[in-house]
Design an enzyme around this catalytic site. Sequence first.
Site, short mmCIF file in Angstrom:
data_model
loop_
_atom_site.label_atom_id
_atom_site.label_comp_id
_atom_site.label_asym_id
_atom_site.label_seq_id
_atom_site.Cartn_x
_atom_site.Cartn_y
_atom_site.Cartn_z
N ARG A 47 -6.45 -5.89 -9.83
CA ARG A 47 -5.79 -5.71 -8.53
C ARG A 47 -6.69 -4.97 -7.55
O ARG A 47 -6.57 -5.13 -6.34
CB ARG A 47 -4.47 -4.96 -8.75
N ILE A 73 -0.14 -4.92 0.25
CA ILE A 73 -0.14 -5.66 -1.00
C ILE A 73 1.17 -5.28 -1.69
O ILE A 73 1.55 -4.11 -1.72
CB ILE A 73 -1.37 -5.31 -1.87
N SER A 74 1.89 -6.26 -2.24
CA SER A 74 3.20 -5.97 -2.85
C SER A 74 3.05 -5.05 -4.05
O SER A 74 2.01 -5.03 -4.72
CB SER A 74 3.87 -7.26 -3.30
N GLN A 75 4.14 -4.34 -4.34
CA GLN A 75 4.20 -3.46 -5.51
C GLN A 75 4.08 -4.32 -6.79
O GLN A 75 4.71 -5.39 -6.87
CB GLN A 75 5.59 -2.82 -5.44
N PRO A 76 3.29 -3.91 -7.77
CA PRO A 76 3.15 -4.72 -8.99
C PRO A 76 4.48 -5.09 -9.64
O PRO A 76 4.65 -6.22 -10.11
CB PRO A 76 2.32 -3.81 -9.91
#
Length: 226
Positions: A47, A73-76
Amino acid sequence: MSLPPKLARFIGSGMTSQRARDRLMTHLQALGIQSDVVLDTLRFTPRHVFIDEALATHAYDNNALPIGFGQTISQPYIVALMTETLLARGVTDTVLEIGTGCGYQTAILAQLVGQVYTVERIAGLSQNAQRTLSELGLKNIAFHLSDGHWGWAEHAPYQGIIVTAAPCEVPPELLQQLRIGGHMLIPVGQQHSTQQLRCITRHSHTDYHSECIEHVSFVPLREGLA
Ligand code: SAH
């Protein structure tokens, strides 16, 4: 023997090492992510190469992070949840993604389904994502610069649609571009108020079923090109 610089960048070290990714997977499991194939795909996808080097030490925290242009960036956990939900419903071939951003969700999907079509409205983000994803060697991705409210009619219908920015209402074009028997994951609601991550299944030309998967917080789906 030292690794070629390009490869070394992907593997990472210290806060961007495989250990850091493994720790994040343990955390995602504790939050309820169950799919081994999804966890393993996140485990082996770096990431940190999707974000600015200055933020790399935070790449394996379970947080959204800035990627420039006022976007994140979206949360994992959310990436894992959305991917797991699509796979659990049997989506395996074509997926339309709205909101390429830095391309992290795109990279996860491209390793798990046949073909990803991804739409972004900010040219700089789309270009950066194309570069990163090609460096990672992912080839089954087609990019489009457009307002995702219109979907991408040329390749429709899609078995899966995943929207990574929140509209106030589900865009009708996206409903039309979903294959019968297909599934769409979409956050719906105003920014800074409660948004619902909805899974919409198309049963026939006119019959759709919608269920709430989770309460979430996404950036808004904006109108037009940036
Ligand atoms: N999928 C990304 C998340 C990106 S954040 C990830 O994995 O990290 C949401 C993205 O949606 C932003 O890049 C934003 O520019 C984009 N977006 C917002 N409105 C859009 C629209 N109407 N059409 C296409 N993309 C849009």
